[in-house]
Design a protein around this motif. Structure first.
Motif, mmCIF file in Angstrom:
data_model
loop_
_atom_site.group_PDB
_atom_site.id
_atom_site.type_symbol
_atom_site.label_atom_id
_atom_site.label_comp_id
_atom_site.label_asym_id
_atom_site.label_seq_id
_atom_site.Cartn_x
_atom_site.Cartn_y
_atom_site.Cartn_z
ATOM 1 N N LEU A 30 0.804 -1.216 0.000
ATOM 2 C CA LEU A 30 0.000 0.000 0.000
ATOM 3 C C LEU A 30 0.841 1.272 0.000
ATOM 4 C CD1 LEU A 30 -2.723 -1.023 2.605
ATOM 5 C CD2 LEU A 30 -2.801 -1.239 0.116
ATOM 6 N N ASN A 31 2.152 1.145 -0.005
ATOM 7 C CA ASN A 31 3.024 2.294 0.167
ATOM 8 C C ASN A 31 4.153 2.301 -0.851
ATOM 9 O OD1 ASN A 31 2.026 3.417 2.952
ATOM 10 N ND2 ASN A 31 2.279 1.207 3.246
ATOM 11 N N VAL A 32 4.748 3.469 -1.009
ATOM 12 C CA VAL A 32 5.951 3.600 -1.820
ATOM 13 C C VAL A 32 7.154 3.212 -0.971
ATOM 14 C CG1 VAL A 32 7.422 5.153 -3.131
ATOM 15 C CG2 VAL A 32 4.941 5.407 -3.234
ATOM 16 N N MET A 33 7.933 2.254 -1.449
ATOM 17 C CA MET A 33 9.138 1.826 -0.774
ATOM 18 C C MET A 33 10.340 2.438 -1.465
ATOM 19 S SD MET A 33 8.033 -0.001 1.686
ATOM 20 C CE MET A 33 9.678 -0.451 2.247
ATOM 21 N N ARG A 34 11.351 2.802 -0.680
ATOM 22 C CA ARG A 34 12.550 3.418 -1.224
ATOM 23 C C ARG A 34 13.798 2.837 -0.576
ATOM 24 N NH1 ARG A 34 8.775 7.682 -0.963
ATOM 25 N NH2 ARG A 34 8.502 8.769 -2.963
ATOM 26 N N TRP A 35 14.876 2.833 -1.328
ATOM 27 C CA TRP A 35 16.199 2.501 -0.829
ATOM 28 C C TRP A 35 17.098 3.725 -0.957
ATOM 29 C CZ3 TRP A 35 17.870 -1.796 1.696
ATOM 30 C CH2 TRP A 35 17.084 -2.947 1.615
ATOM 31 N N TYR A 36 17.889 3.960 0.077
ATOM 32 C CA TYR A 36 18.896 5.006 0.101
ATOM 33 C C TYR A 36 20.232 4.403 0.505
ATOM 34 C CZ TYR A 36 15.157 8.556 0.050
ATOM 35 O OH TYR A 36 14.077 9.346 -0.282
ATOM 36 N N ARG A 37 21.297 5.153 0.277
ATOM 37 C CA ARG A 37 22.600 4.741 0.768
ATOM 38 C C ARG A 37 23.384 5.965 1.203
ATOM 39 N NH1 ARG A 37 25.444 2.715 -4.887
ATOM 40 N NH2 ARG A 37 25.908 4.804 -5.767
ATOM 41 N N GLN A 38 24.336 5.744 2.079
ATOM 42 C CA GLN A 38 25.172 6.818 2.564
ATOM 43 C C GLN A 38 26.589 6.306 2.765
ATOM 44 O OE1 GLN A 38 23.865 8.743 6.198
ATOM 45 N NE2 GLN A 38 24.914 10.629 5.622
ATOM 46 N N ALA A 39 27.515 6.916 2.059
ATOM 47 C CA ALA A 39 28.925 6.592 2.188
ATOM 48 C C ALA A 39 29.567 7.552 3.180
ATOM 49 C CB ALA A 39 29.620 6.681 0.833
ATOM 50 N N LEU B 110 9.802 2.010 -5.346
ATOM 51 C CA LEU B 110 8.806 1.095 -5.898
ATOM 52 C C LEU B 110 7.455 1.504 -5.358
ATOM 53 C CD1 LEU B 110 7.977 -1.477 -7.443
ATOM 54 C CD2 LEU B 110 8.541 -2.776 -5.381
ATOM 55 N N SER B 111 6.540 1.877 -6.238
ATOM 56 C CA SER B 111 5.220 2.323 -5.826
ATOM 57 C C SER B 111 4.282 1.142 -5.638
ATOM 58 C CB SER B 111 4.640 3.294 -6.856
ATOM 59 O OG SER B 111 4.223 2.601 -8.017
ATOM 60 N N SER B 112 3.118 1.428 -5.037
ATOM 61 C CA SER B 112 2.123 0.381 -4.846
ATOM 62 C C SER B 112 1.620 -0.171 -6.166
ATOM 63 C CB SER B 112 0.950 0.923 -4.027
ATOM 64 O OG SER B 112 0.336 2.022 -4.678
ATOM 65 N N GLY B 113 1.687 0.643 -7.217
ATOM 66 C CA GLY B 113 1.271 0.205 -8.536
ATOM 67 C C GLY B 113 2.350 -0.482 -9.343
ATOM 68 N N GLY B 114 3.549 -0.611 -8.779
ATOM 69 C CA GLY B 114 4.629 -1.303 -9.456
ATOM 70 C C GLY B 114 5.572 -0.418 -10.243
ATOM 71 N N SER B 115 5.392 0.887 -10.166
ATOM 72 C CA SER B 115 6.276 1.804 -10.872
ATOM 73 C C SER B 115 7.625 1.887 -10.161
ATOM 74 C CB SER B 115 5.646 3.185 -10.967
ATOM 75 O OG SER B 115 6.499 4.087 -11.637
ATOM 76 N N ARG B 116 8.710 1.818 -10.923
ATOM 77 C CA ARG B 116 10.053 1.842 -10.367
ATOM 78 C C ARG B 116 10.842 3.041 -10.871
ATOM 79 N NH1 ARG B 116 8.575 -3.520 -10.956
ATOM 80 N NH2 ARG B 116 9.301 -4.965 -9.335
ATOM 81 N N ASN B 117 11.646 3.609 -9.989
ATOM 82 C CA ASN B 117 12.549 4.685 -10.343
ATOM 83 C C ASN B 117 13.906 4.417 -9.729
ATOM 84 O OD1 ASN B 117 10.988 6.941 -11.822
ATOM 85 N ND2 ASN B 117 9.648 6.438 -10.109
ATOM 86 N N TYR B 118 14.976 4.813 -10.443
ATOM 87 C CA TYR B 118 16.335 4.559 -9.996
ATOM 88 C C TYR B 118 17.195 5.797 -10.156
ATOM 89 C CZ TYR B 118 14.964 -0.351 -10.432
ATOM 90 O OH TYR B 118 14.328 -1.562 -10.310
ATOM 91 N N ALA B 119 18.162 5.918 -9.268
ATOM 92 C CA ALA B 119 19.180 6.930 -9.450
ATOM 93 C C ALA B 119 20.048 6.568 -10.645
ATOM 94 C CB ALA B 119 20.036 7.050 -8.194
ATOM 95 N N ASP B 120 20.559 7.584 -11.315
ATOM 96 C CA ASP B 120 21.397 7.335 -12.483
ATOM 97 C C ASP B 120 22.614 6.470 -12.146
ATOM 98 O OD1 ASP B 120 20.887 10.616 -14.008
ATOM 99 O OD2 ASP B 120 19.698 8.777 -14.101
ATOM 100 N N SER B 121 23.121 6.600 -10.938
ATOM 101 C CA SER B 121 24.325 5.885 -10.554
ATOM 102 C C SER B 121 24.133 4.375 -10.474
ATOM 103 C CB SER B 121 24.845 6.410 -9.213
ATOM 104 O OG SER B 121 23.864 6.259 -8.205
ATOM 105 N N VAL B 122 22.886 3.918 -10.342
ATOM 106 C CA VAL B 122 22.631 2.485 -10.202
ATOM 107 C C VAL B 122 21.702 1.939 -11.273
ATOM 108 C CG1 VAL B 122 22.970 2.667 -7.715
ATOM 109 C CG2 VAL B 122 20.642 2.712 -8.653
ATOM 110 N N LYS B 123 21.199 2.796 -12.120
ATOM 111 C CA LYS B 123 20.282 2.361 -13.172
ATOM 112 C C LYS B 123 20.935 1.284 -14.033
ATOM 113 C CE LYS B 123 17.247 4.203 -16.774
ATOM 114 N NZ LYS B 123 16.846 5.425 -17.517
#
Length: 115
Positions: free
Chosen positions: A31-40, A51-64
């Motif tokens: 039911l929610n938008v899930m996100r991953w972050y990182r910190q160096a 990742l949205s509840s509808g299955g839409s995905r977005n990525y940072a350019d660095s990991v696409k």
């Protein structure tokens, strides 16, 4: 209260793969938008994937094209599949979800990529 528990981090050689897991309690991830972050070290926290509840995905350019975010609704778990890892991917990785305008974060899991 929503709790996110991460696992799957570790040491891997450049070019290798890891899959991070984030198990949630207190809310259904579907039911929610899930996100991953990182910190160096010495850097600001960086958005990685969503990742949205509808299955839409977005990525940072660095990991696409190298990382894939997914979820298992039955297990209430979100994943981050990381392929073709590079030393610059070394960081602490965090999962995140917003529930009723409040943000929840995992404890973080360390990923170290050796050259």
């Amino acid at each position: 209260q929503v709790q996110l528990v991460e696992s799957g981090g570790g040491l891997v050689q450049a070019g290798g793969s890891l899959r991070l897991s984030c198990a949630a309690s207190g809310s259904m991830l579907s039911l929610n938008v899930m996100r991953w972050y990182r910190q160096a070290p010495g850097k600001q926290r960086e958005f990685i994937a969503s990742l949205s509840s509808g299955g839409s995905r977005n990525y940072a350019d660095s990991v696409k094209d190298r990382f894939t975010i997914s979820r298992d609704n039955a297990k209430n778990t979100v994943y981050l599949q990381m392929n073709s890892l590079k030393p610059e991917d070394t960081a602490t990785y965090y999962c995140n979800v917003a529930v009723n305008v409040r943000n929840y974060w995992g404890q973080g899991t360390q990923v170290t990529v050796s050259s």
